[in-house]
Scaffold this active site. Sequence first.
Site, PDB file in Angstrom:
ATOM      1  N   GLU A 242      41.452  39.056  41.621  1.00 40.82           N
ATOM      2  CA  GLU A 242      40.382  38.712  42.566  1.00 40.82           C
ATOM      3  C   GLU A 242      40.770  37.537  43.454  1.00 40.82           C
ATOM      4  O   GLU A 242      40.223  37.382  44.561  1.00 40.82           O
ATOM      5  CB  GLU A 242      39.070  38.405  41.812  1.00 40.82           C
ATOM      6  CG  GLU A 242      39.026  37.091  41.054  1.00 40.82           C
ATOM      7  CD  GLU A 242      39.603  37.152  39.654  1.00 40.82           C
ATOM      8  OE1 GLU A 242      39.255  36.279  38.838  1.00 40.82           O
ATOM      9  OE2 GLU A 242      40.418  38.063  39.375  1.00 40.82           O
TER      10      GLU A 242
ATOM     11  N   CYS B 151      42.321  38.665  32.834  1.00 43.89           N
ATOM     12  CA  CYS B 151      42.512  37.439  32.066  1.00 43.89           C
ATOM     13  C   CYS B 151      41.954  37.608  30.643  1.00 43.89           C
ATOM     14  O   CYS B 151      42.543  38.315  29.833  1.00 43.89           O
ATOM     15  CB  CYS B 151      41.897  36.252  32.798  1.00 43.89           C
ATOM     16  SG  CYS B 151      42.480  34.642  32.181  1.00 43.89           S
TER      17      CYS B 151
ATOM     18  N   HIS C 289      44.793  36.878  37.829  1.00 47.67           N
ATOM     19  CA  HIS C 289      43.488  37.085  38.472  1.00 47.67           C
ATOM     20  C   HIS C 289      43.662  37.823  39.804  1.00 47.67           C
ATOM     21  O   HIS C 289      43.870  37.186  40.843  1.00 47.67           O
ATOM     22  CB  HIS C 289      42.800  35.736  38.717  1.00 47.67           C
ATOM     23  CG  HIS C 289      42.286  35.094  37.481  1.00 47.67           C
ATOM     24  ND1 HIS C 289      40.985  35.240  37.053  1.00 47.67           N
ATOM     25  CD2 HIS C 289      42.906  34.317  36.553  1.00 47.67           C
ATOM     26  CE1 HIS C 289      40.804  34.563  35.931  1.00 47.67           C
ATOM     27  NE2 HIS C 289      41.957  34.005  35.598  1.00 47.67           N
TER      28      HIS C 289
END
Length: 228
Positions: A199, A65, A197
Amino acid sequence: EWIVASDLEEKNDEALQGINKDAWERLKRCDGVVVPGGFGTRGFEGKIAAIKYARESKKPFLGICLGMQAAVVEYCRNILERPNAHSSEFKDDLEKNVEDAVIFMPEGNRERMGGTMRLGSRETILKEGSIARKVYGIDKVLERHRHRYEVNPGLVPDLEAAGLQFVGRNTDGNGERMEVIELDIEKHPYFVAAQFHPEFTSRPEKPNPLFLGLLNASKDAAASEEEK
């Protein structure tokens, strides 16, 4: 290692120079570098410094990001030789399509911040032959987003001509988005960053492919260092 990005920024105060030195020593001991997302100006220059170090030292790197946006700013400053390049999130007086490496998304609303982010799962098309395509093993991926700013499409031709590859793109109703960047594997073993993202879709026993790619590249880098 968790390293506070602002600790990597140059310190004029002698009392803080020890913190800066320690932060750099710890960073240089790492086998790979992740520069994550965030909000606000604090630590942004430290993120850029870490990315410059990872790029020049060929240390495996993953940007997420704001980390991807910082990577584009770093490339503009140091490869395109545009020292004033910045994100328009943090600086206003930028020359259009020259210094404004990151811009506010055109469909956003500066007056009403609530509910104006680009959120949720979006499709990204990965370029054949890219590192990202290789680690995912497929040409289209769905990943989750959370941002208001994006890489300026107007700078992409200059950046690509200078070697920064935009290998992941998302086409939606507002035009083409820059989703994944990387350097050619012949120039860097693993220099990859994503606007989304990864994650958010990682699990303890099933890491997102971008993280797995970073870990494998870091393992290989560490093994090479041991052989020296």
